[in-house]
Enzyme design. Sequence first.
Site, short mmCIF file in Angstrom:
data_model
loop_
_atom_site.label_atom_id
_atom_site.label_comp_id
_atom_site.label_asym_id
_atom_site.label_seq_id
_atom_site.Cartn_x
_atom_site.Cartn_y
_atom_site.Cartn_z
N ASP A 528 0.70 -1.14 0.00
CA ASP A 528 0.15 0.10 0.10
C ASP A 528 0.92 1.28 -0.05
O ASP A 528 1.94 1.11 0.45
CB ASP A 528 -0.73 -0.16 1.31
N ASP A 866 -1.77 -1.27 6.07
CA ASP A 866 -2.06 -0.90 7.25
C ASP A 866 -3.18 -1.80 7.68
O ASP A 866 -3.75 -2.49 6.72
CB ASP A 866 -2.51 0.58 7.46
N ASP A 870 -7.13 -2.45 4.01
CA ASP A 870 -6.16 -3.58 3.38
C ASP A 870 -6.61 -4.84 3.86
O ASP A 870 -5.78 -5.81 3.58
CB ASP A 870 -4.61 -3.30 3.36
#
Length: 1223
Positions: A528, A866, A870
Amino acid sequence: MLYSRTVSCGSKSLLTFLNRSLLYLQTRCSHDFNIGFQGSADPETMGLDQLVDSITPYNIRPIASHLYVPPFAVVTAIWTYVWLNNFGYDEYYELGMLGYAVIFVLLCLVLLFCHWLMPVRCFFMCSKQKDVQKSSHVCVEPTQNNGWPELVPLMRTKRDQQTKLWFEFQRVHYTWEDESQSFQTKVLDTSKPMEFFQKSHGFDTEDQVKEAKYLLGDNKTEMVVPQFLEMFIERATAPFFVFQVFCVGLWCLEDMWYYSLFTLFMLMTFEATLVKQQMKNMAEIRNMGNKTYMINVLRGKKWQKIKTEELVAGDIVSIGRGGEDECVPCDLLLLRGPCIVDESMLTGESVPQMKEPIEDVEKCKMFDIDTDSRLHVIFGGTKVVQHTAPGKAADGMVKSPDGNCICYVIRTGFNTSQGKLLRTIMFGVKKATANNLETFCFILFLLIFAIAAAAYLWIKGSIDETRSKYKLFLECTLILTSVIPPELPIELSLAVNSSLMALQKLGIFCTEPFRIPFAGKVDICCFDKTGTLTTDNLVVEGVALNNEKEGMIRKVEDLPLESLQVLASCHSLVRFDDDLVGDPLEKACLSWCDWSLTKGDAVMPPKTSKGITGIKIFHRYHFSSALKRMTVVAGYQASGSSDTVFIAAVKGAPEVLRNMYTNLPDDYDAAYTRLTRQGARVLAMGIRKLGETRVGELRDKKRESFENDLVFAGFVVISCPLKSDTKSMIREIIDSSHAVVMITGDNPLTACHVANVLKFTKKSLPTLVLDEPEDGVNWVWKSVDGLIELPLKPKTTNKMERIAFFKSHEFCLTGSAFHHLVHNEHTFLRELVLHVKVFARMAPKQKERVINELKSLGKVTLMCGDGTNDVGALKHSNVGVALLTNPYDAEKAAEKEKERKAKIEEAKSLVRGGATIPPRPNAPGAPAVPNTSRRDAPPGARARTAPSPMVNNPAQARLESLMKELEDEEKALVIKLGDASIAAPFTSKYTSIASICHVIKQGRCTLVTTLQMFKILALNALVSAYSLSALYLDGVKFSDTQATVQGLLLAACFLFISKSKPLKTLSRQRPMANIFNAYTLLTVTLQFVVHFSCLLYIVGLAHEADPKDGPTDLEAKFTPNILNTTVYIISMALQVCTFAVNYRGRPFMESLFENKAMLYSIMFSGGAVFTLASGQATDLMNQFELVTLPETLRNALLMCVSADLVLCYIIDRGLNFFLGDMF
């Protein structure tokens, strides 16, 4: 109030909705499970859910009717008849007993297989039932990685002349429904309009409460820790343990008592240690559950206090900031009064979360537990750190009895978020072993050699009629069992557990240890962007009003009033004590403006600003990842007037707000495109003055009515600096032969810029972006600079030309483009997806789909993000690592450990000086501590504490103080739920992606260690198979002492292999992913040929040195002679050589010279072998029951061992160079 949704048998759709938000956790147990029959007639075919794969109803047969009883009775009778009539009792007594022993062993095996394998148990001991009502048990098969199959009893509960048929599996209740002919878990129907919850008044009668409790259960999260003996028996009946006990029995028959008892003691000690550790872990998990306390609940239209464990779904409760041990008892929907919640014990995130009540939400809006939970649901196990008393209750709404927040209970017990995490830890974790299937196949491979050796022994031994068939059979059985060494299960567990402990020391906690070996096989690392690669310390660069470089306003005082008002008011921040709580981006914007937020939701300008009044926020429409925008209705008093001017302030993605403006600037698209290409995060702002309106009317209006006719207020430009070590860590991951991919919800151009900086994409190649076209039809690739435009698919069908197209460009897919390819061009997507380096504007569910697409192409995938949006991607990847925002300082941790040791030493010296250790309050025999505080005391009342006795002795006072400090530190050391996040199998306390490198290093270390162990075990097994067959016929035996010492040395070497540490940096080479490869099979075979040649040569020389007279007496007791001594020394030497050659540290782990314990162990073993061979230590020779060898034989033996070592080393390293590690 209740509902249960039927899932069709073939439905796969349930598996696709995992991951909207934190509520992924609830999908396995708290979403509506249902196992339904396909058609009411046949209950054998069952539907699927996230926990259960299939269910089959059974009845238990009586013991006499078990299917294995008749065959064994018949076989026993036939053998008795054949033995007594064809052979004779006296002449063939041994053969008869041998036959009975074989039948008994086979019966034990069948019973053990019934214990190990559920299908076998059901086949032999149960009978299938078509009618569930007539069955007594059901066999429940869970989905992958969710535990193991169980045969559970069907319970029948009677109430009001009705019988409820149900069973419990992994703390989840499944109830039989006659109407749908299916098992279902009853859950509260939350798919209702907000008005239903807003006007709910809980249960009116006690009968309604009993009905809800009968159908849904209460809020108990009890977990019974089994007794030691019960757990030990469970482990002692495991396949490996039973096999080893069988081997011990065989060795005892061979008069090897010391060796047998030593092995049995080692196995039992290891299993007992594991059981104690398991019991300790289970006790800790039990303590993680919520403590019971009294809570206000609305029942029968009256507020009353009940225990939290008595709550049922549908109750209305009052909850606020409680005591230290008072956590939120279950999952609650917040009806009235906002609050701030600490969710760290669930997500691991230390940043408190703001929760908004639904009292102001549109009445007709349907509550969706997946999308609304993050803002409106307070999860069980979390803590309310601040709450605001609800305002005046509107019509039909519940009034608060004590100024606390009003909530609606939606999930209880093990169906809550916390309950799901507890169940994952309790049931979802496989045993910590590596490569179970490969282990089995490898043993089968070795078994081929053992069968050949056993067959050779039986054929050769049977030639001599005088030989005991019993002894011959015993020896053949020993050869077959020698393939599986007793230390195998211990070593495989140690390989994983060592990595587990090493990761824990680095602040990385793992709830699913079986995933560690996957980390060594990772092909693609996905990241991410925001908060993972970049920091949360965002920097506001300024506000851009047009596309000119001079149009960027970098000073707040130069901002137009409209832009300032949007920045100051359009946020979801809240004041908690002296800190702001909320999105880091919004905090950055507000602090850049230098405005301050009060507890009453008003924002005030700095005192230095003149002519600008404060703004009061009346209503928020929170940011949604689906809508990509946020809207706030606020008001301010114009200067010189007492009237309130209402405004609607909107901020969001530029492409979303584009159509909401009355006058769109000409350079709108060019401006935000230029800014995003520079790597900035850009949000468009809009404002609109509303006409005269009342505050009460705002709640009834839809957000869409405010999100139009906006005045453009500029683009706020925010830069996200990279974390300090991101560049170096990404470089290390790329250099270690991993592909890297970015999957983010951010703008594609911003993401491409960051990818370029971090070298995800090559600067020499143009990056093509596929985004939704304006006409929605012509999908084309456009380069980041807008100069290149290419059709969606290359027109050529030539494979090489298509590969050239993919290799000559870098690719970025947006969420809308990914959606289009998934549904319309899936074949092309599968061809393309491995070449895409950036996935931008991805919704949480799309992130999950990307991971699944990569996995379906056979790639082992790691996801790092995180623990919030996610979750689905983290859970679906082979290795998911959640990074927490609270930094973990290893240096501070080491410092604290030093202080703790110093305190322990001081306490010991005080005790030696005469001070006595005070008893712990909870220790057995300690005096009970009276509970002087009252649960029902008013909030401001002080708890009375019992006066402590005066301590006159300063040493005693100091000792008591030290013991209290150590006890507090001990409590802090216990792994809490916040350490193991619900988000992912791995949770890192570091904010840095260095944890990814640590996980990969430990994964590689585990893989390489396992591979080395298998090579060593294979060679040792092959050598022992030869020793026990061909050499047995020569009369070669080992004494009990010799076998015990050999076993000890082997165990020590294996232990030190498993303790190997990974190197500080990742190597470019990657270890082989499995045992079955050309390198492993060839090196084992060729090394065995060398060992075998050495053995044959040395045994031949021993025969020459000590020729035999007459036939060998195999029944004779062990007596030291030249042949026995030679074979023992050479076999020990070959095993030491095997360890020295096949231990290969670098480039993955410490080399043999760096792993001091392993080096010293091999040197000690080698030195002992050399001493024994040279015959220098006479006493040691006598102790080992060896004789001194002739000089010629001794020299030949030493030369042979040296040649063996050199040859094997050349073979192994040469094969590794040509066929070994992957690049």
